[in-house]
Structures are given as C-alpha cells and as structure tokens.
Design a protein around this motif. Structure first.
Motif, PDB file in Angstrom:
ATOM      1  N   MET A 205       0.828  -1.201   0.000  1.00 26.56           N
ATOM      2  CA  MET A 205       0.000   0.000   0.000  1.00 26.56           C
ATOM      3  C   MET A 205       0.863   1.252   0.000  1.00 26.56           C
ATOM      4  SD  MET A 205      -2.963  -1.374   2.496  1.00 26.56           S
ATOM      5  CE  MET A 205      -3.939   0.058   2.790  1.00 26.56           C
ATOM      6  N   ARG A 206       1.935   1.200   0.764  1.00 29.28           N
ATOM      7  CA  ARG A 206       2.834   2.357   0.777  1.00 29.28           C
ATOM      8  C   ARG A 206       3.486   2.551  -0.580  1.00 29.28           C
ATOM      9  NH1 ARG A 206       6.386   1.848   6.148  1.00 29.28           N
ATOM     10  NH2 ARG A 206       5.376   3.582   7.179  1.00 29.28           N
ATOM     11  N   LEU A 207       3.853   1.451  -1.214  1.00 27.76           N
ATOM     12  CA  LEU A 207       4.535   1.567  -2.502  1.00 27.76           C
ATOM     13  C   LEU A 207       3.621   2.155  -3.574  1.00 27.76           C
ATOM     14  CD1 LEU A 207       6.676  -1.695  -2.671  1.00 27.76           C
ATOM     15  CD2 LEU A 207       7.437   0.657  -2.299  1.00 27.76           C
ATOM     16  N   VAL A 208       2.322   1.929  -3.443  1.00 25.89           N
ATOM     17  CA  VAL A 208       1.443   2.503  -4.458  1.00 25.89           C
ATOM     18  C   VAL A 208       0.935   3.890  -4.038  1.00 25.89           C
ATOM     19  CG1 VAL A 208       0.759   0.253  -5.342  1.00 25.89           C
ATOM     20  CG2 VAL A 208      -0.679   1.386  -3.634  1.00 25.89           C
ATOM     21  N   GLY A 209       1.542   4.456  -3.018  1.00 26.20           N
ATOM     22  CA  GLY A 209       1.261   5.858  -2.712  1.00 26.20           C
ATOM     23  C   GLY A 209       0.219   6.110  -1.644  1.00 26.20           C
ATOM     24  N   ALA A 210      -0.106   5.072  -0.846  1.00 29.35           N
ATOM     25  CA  ALA A 210      -1.061   5.295   0.242  1.00 29.35           C
ATOM     26  C   ALA A 210      -0.360   6.040   1.378  1.00 29.35           C
ATOM     27  CB  ALA A 210      -1.599   3.956   0.752  1.00 29.35           C
ATOM     28  N   THR A 211      -1.063   6.992   1.960  1.00 33.32           N
ATOM     29  CA  THR A 211      -0.478   7.716   3.100  1.00 33.32           C
ATOM     30  C   THR A 211      -0.588   6.857   4.351  1.00 33.32           C
ATOM     31  OG1 THR A 211      -2.610   8.695   3.587  1.00 33.32           O
ATOM     32  CG2 THR A 211      -1.119   9.977   2.199  1.00 33.32           C
ATOM     33  N   ASP A 212       0.202   7.218   5.340  1.00 31.97           N
ATOM     34  CA  ASP A 212       0.145   6.486   6.602  1.00 31.97           C
ATOM     35  C   ASP A 212      -1.244   6.546   7.211  1.00 31.97           C
ATOM     36  OD1 ASP A 212       2.664   5.612   6.441  1.00 31.97           O
ATOM     37  OD2 ASP A 212       3.492   6.835   8.065  1.00 31.97           O
TER      38      ASP A 212
ATOM     39  N   PHE B 241      -4.067   6.781   5.716  1.00 31.09           N
ATOM     40  CA  PHE B 241      -4.957   5.860   4.989  1.00 31.09           C
ATOM     41  C   PHE B 241      -4.738   4.429   5.470  1.00 31.09           C
ATOM     42  CE2 PHE B 241      -5.590   2.924   1.421  1.00 31.09           C
ATOM     43  CZ  PHE B 241      -6.898   3.210   1.086  1.00 31.09           C
TER      44      PHE B 241
END
Ligand SMILES: Nc1ncnc2c1ncn2[C@@H]1O[C@H](COP(=O)(O)OP(=O)(O)OP(=O)(O)O)[C@@H](O)[C@H]1O
Ligand SMILES: [Mg+2]
Lengths: 291, 238
Positions: A204-211, A213
């Motif tokens: 999720m982080r790699l696809v640009g999700a914020t913490d 989220f």
C-alpha cells in the motif's frame, strides 16, 4: 470513510479468533473494574445515608420535670455543632413503638406502664458529622446531671469509613492495572494483525497510500474492539446485577438495601473509557510499527 | 497531449551510487530522463536494473549522489511527502507485489482508494482497466489462484489505473507469451503516446527491438552505454 469501515470489518473477519480473544479480554477487564465501581457506588450510598442519619439520642433520667427539660433543650441548642434538638416525650415514643409493632399487639397488653424514657433527638451540623466530634459532644452531653444515657449508634462508622477508603484505593489501583493490561492486549492484537499484514501495508505504501490511509482501519478496529468489549462487559455485569438484586428482594431484607445499577453517566463513561483503551492500544502499536 | 518539444528532464540522476553493504549495486550513474521519454534499462541479471528503479521511488535510498524527480530532491524529501512522490508513478514490480488476501478488483482499486476517489468512479475505472488487460473475468478471484502471466497483467493494470505521469516497469513481460506480451507492450506504448514517461527494465532484447526508444545498458552496476535501439541491436558486444 465508509471504505475504511469496510476494511476494518474485513480485518476483524479475517482475524476472527484474535479479535474475539481481544474483545473478551476487554470485556472481562471491564466486568471486573465495573463490578468494583458498582460496589463502591452502592457502598457509598449506604455510608452516605448513615452519615446523614448521624444523630445523638439522649435519654433523660425518669421523672425529669418539664421546666428542667426546656432549660436543657435551650442549653444543648447553644452548644457547638448542634443543628437541632427534638424532644421526644416518652408517650410519643411509646405510640411510635406501638405503631411500628402493630402486628404484635400482644407484646404491649401486659405492660402496666410506659417503660420508655423521655429523650432528645439531636442532629448535628455537617461539619460535626465525624467520629471525633461526635465523641466529644457525647461526653459533654453525658456530663449533664439530668441525662441518663447518650447513644450514637454509629460508633463503628468511623472505622468502617477508613476501611472503605482503603478499599476504594485498592479499587483505583486495580482499575489502573486492568487499564494497562487491557491496553497491552489491544496493542498486541493490533500488532499481530499488522504483522500478518505487513506485506500488504508495504505494498500500500509503494502505491502511494499515506500512513493515515493505512492506519485508519486499524484505528477503527481498535475502537470497535474497545466499544464491543465495554458493552459486553457491562451487559454481563447488568445480568449479574439483575440476578443479585432479585435474589436480595426475595431474601430476608426487602427494601433494606435498594441496590442500584451504575448511572447512565457512569455507564457511558465506562464504554467511552474502554473505547479509548482500544484507540490508544492501537496508537501504541501503530507508532511502533509504522515509523 | 503529446508534447514532443518539451524535453526538460523529469528525472535527473547525478553521480548516484548504491551499495548493499560491501556489494556495489550501482556505480556513478548520471542520467537525465526527459519528460515523455520511452527508456529501456537493459543488462544481465544482477546488473542493477531493479535497484535503479527502487531508487527512483524511494524503495531504497541512494548511498551517494542526488536524484531529482520533477525538481524534487529525493534526499531531502520529508517522510510525509513520500506518498505524493509515489503517486507520480505507476510501478510494475518484478515480483508483482499483489496482495494475496485481496481480490483482483481490490488489488487494483487500492491505488484509487488511497487517493480518495469516489466509489462509483473506482468501480468503472477498475473494470475498464481489467478489460484492457483481458482480466475482467477474474474480478473476484484472488492473486494466488492466477497464473504468473495473469498476475503480471494485474500488476500492469494496477500500475496504469491511476493514470501516472511516469511508468516504471520491471520486466513487465517476463512471464508472458508473445500475444499477452504484445498486449502489455501496446498498453505501455499507448501511455507513452499520451504523454507519460515510460521506463522499462528488461533483459529481453526482442522486446527492446520491437518497441524502439533509448536504451541504457547496465553491467555490474556500471552504466556502460546509452544508445538508441538501432545501435543497441546492432551492437554485437551487448
Ligand atoms: N536488498 C538487497 N540486499 C543485498 N543485495 C542486494 C539487494 N538487492 C539487490 N542486491 C544485489 O544488488 C545487485 C543488483 O540487483 P538488482 O536486483 O538490481 O539486479 P537486476 O538487474 O534487477 O537483476 P534481475 O535481472 O535478475 O532482476 C545484485 O548483485 C543483487 O544481489
Ligand atoms: Mg530485477
């Protein structure tokens, strides 16, 4: 937001066992802590009603003349700490007694004369409603020649209050311990869930999700665990309360102890508290996990 | 919009080094990638292709040197802004990185959910992308039940669903038969003609030959050559 709820519910479903264990643990903690609270509320009620009733009964020697009596009333009224003095004549007292025992009129049939003495019922100012001051007043009253006997039935109240306060302190300490224990358990569950989802979190982080989220469903999960645990714990307590109070009603002392359940405020407070525990437990493990 | 004239670099690398402990994965890479370029990073296994892509999306930090993405210095970027950086990219990971416990639909949708798109929009967009990669039937399946090639197509779908400015594709056709590979390649080319910057890491010479564009060649961490496809193909040495 709806989406975050969905993710949280999904998480709970995926980790049914872990979540049930957490909710049950919270429920048990809440049950224990709130039974203490319930006990205190009721014990406090009783003590308060006793305190309100702190009064000194003064029994006069037989055949004290009326003039002496009114002088005595006057004197006592001007002593420190006295709120009011009520004279109870022996006839009045006898009528009262008869009324109270009207189911056993035979008791009085053989009585040739009224065995009761004249008496004063003395009520104290609030500042004098404690052990030492009552004692001081009582000894001073005893020194009047017309006074036969001074009685204050709550001699033991002082000791009991001390004991009760100690008990209350224990209650707070236990509440604190359970708070910490529950916190750690919630934090640990969330940590385990997080751990089992670490790949997912990483992706999720790699696809640009914020913490935030990523964290949101975990927080919701913590809140749900806390709220459910609180509700289940209190519901269990309530069932226990109903059983206890109905068995007390059937038992020996109807009406003597009207025990009551926690107030709506306390009820909501406890549920809010346990929800907060869920939240903060979550906060702790997330803080550690997502640096 | 196609803007052929605009060749200002969207990615700049200055003397970039990357070491994993004592292992030198990248050595002194200086490279400008203009906006809307189609760039291949070629080289044998272990050359550092994946590492180079990782540095671009901050999957790893440089050991030395500087990287600028649209003027943003990656050494100085705050933790909070990393998600914003990553949203510029659509990344096709060499190992796909699909979430095994989520359905295909959710795997692709997560990119749009993370940026707060509306549910209705997400439904439409994800379904249409899955149709494009020929996976609309598998909406409700889970990644482990798919073949390698099918998973790769999902990875591609996820990378392009957010209409990224830059596509980083790590062996995007590695597991595909020729037909599926061509579908993916066409997709990437379509994004390129629509204005995206496309960077493809591969050791598949056939893929490079078919596609055209600039090629940089890595070997044991060193950037050996930057050429165009024609000379790359003709260069027997590589
Ligand atoms: N996390 C890591 N820790 C240690 N060494 C690593 C790590 N990642 C990569 N390496 C090493 O760095 C070198 C470059 O690896 P990289 O994955 O970038 O190669 P690649 O060109 O992508 O190869 P392939 O074509 O096989 O995917 C390799 O020698 C690899 O062993
Ligand atoms: Mg690689």
């Amino acid at each position: 937001m709806i989406h975050n709820y969905k993710r949280a519910i999904q998480d709970i479903r995926d980790h049914r066992f872990l979540n049930s264990v957490t909710i049950i643990t919270i429920a048990i903690s809440i049950l224990i802590v709130s039974s203490f609270a319930l006990f205190f509320v009721n014990a406090n009620d009783i003590i308060n009603s006793w305190k309100k009733g702190i009064k000194i009964m003064v029994y006069l020697k037989p055949d004290t003349p009326e003039t002496k009596i009114s002088k005595l009333i006057h004197k006592i009224q001007h002593m420190d700490g006295i709120r009011d003095v009520r004279f109870i004549s022996k006839n009045e007292a006898f009528q009262e007694l008869k009324k109270q025992m009207k189911r056993q009129p035979s008791l009085f049939e053989n009585l040739k004369e009224n065995p009761l003495p004249d008496a004063f019922e003395i009520r104290l100012k609030i500042s004098f409603q404690n052990q030492e001051k009552v004692e001081i007043l009582a000894t001073r009253l005893e020194s009047f020649p017309q006074i036969d006997e001074v009685e204050y039935g709550q001699r033991w109240l002082g000791q009991f209050t001390n004991f009760f306060n100690l008990f209350r302190l224990t209650g707070y300490a236990m509440g604190g311990l359970f708070f910490i224990a529950t916190l750690l358990i919630v934090a640990n569950t969330i940590r385990l869930v997080l751990y089992s989802r670490r790949d997912e979190v990483e992706i999720m982080r790699l696809v640009g999700a914020t913490d935030s989220f990523i964290k949101a469903p975990f927080y919701i999960q913590g809140l749900i665990q806390g709220a459910f645990g609180g509700i289940i714990g209190l519901a269990t307590l309530f069932v226990g309360f109903l059983l206890l109070s109905s068995s007390m009603e059937r038992g020996i002392s109807p009406g003597l102890f009207a025990i009551r359940f926690l107030s709506t405020g306390a009820f909501c407070g406890i549920i809010l508290g346990s929800t907060f525990v869920g939240w903060i437990g979550c906060y702790l493990s997330l803080k550690q996990f997502l640096k | 919009m196609i803007d052929g004239q605009n060749k200002s670099p969207i990615i700049r690398m200055f003397h970039v080094y990357k070491n994993y402990g004592a292992k030198k994965a990248l050595v002194n890479i200086t490279l400008d990638i203009p906006k809307n370029e189609l760039l291949f990073i070629s080289g044998p296994s272990g050359a550092g292709k994946t590492t180079l892509l990782k540095l671009l999306y901050l999957g790893e930090k440089v050991s030395e040197g500087q990287i600028l993405i649209e003027g943003m210095n990656l050494s100085r970027i705050s933790h909070k802004r990393i998600p914003l950086l990553r949203r510029k990219y659509g990344i096709i990971f060499q190992d796909y990185k699909l979430i095994a416990t989520k359905t295909i639909f959710d795997n692709v949708a997560i990119v749009l959910e993370a940026t707060g798109k509306k549910r209705r929009f997400i439904e439409k967009k994800v379904k249409s992308i899955l149709r494009t990669v020929g996976m609309e039937e598998s909406l409700h399946s889970f990644p482990p039940s798919l073949s390698g090639g099918e998973q790769q197509r999902i990875a591609v779908a996820r990378a392009i669903v957010g209409d990224p400015k830059i596509i980083l594709a790590d062996e995007p056709t590695g597991n595909l038969d020729e037909v599926s590979a061509n579908i993916i390649l066409d997709l990437l080319k379509r994004f390129h003609t629509r204005g995206a910057t496309v960077i493809i890491a591969t050791h598949d010479k056939e893929l490079i030959r078919k596609t055209g564009g600039r090629v940089i060649h890595l070997n044991q961490g060193y950037m050996q050559k930057t050429t165009n496809v024609e000379s790359y193909i003709n260069d027997s040495q590589l």
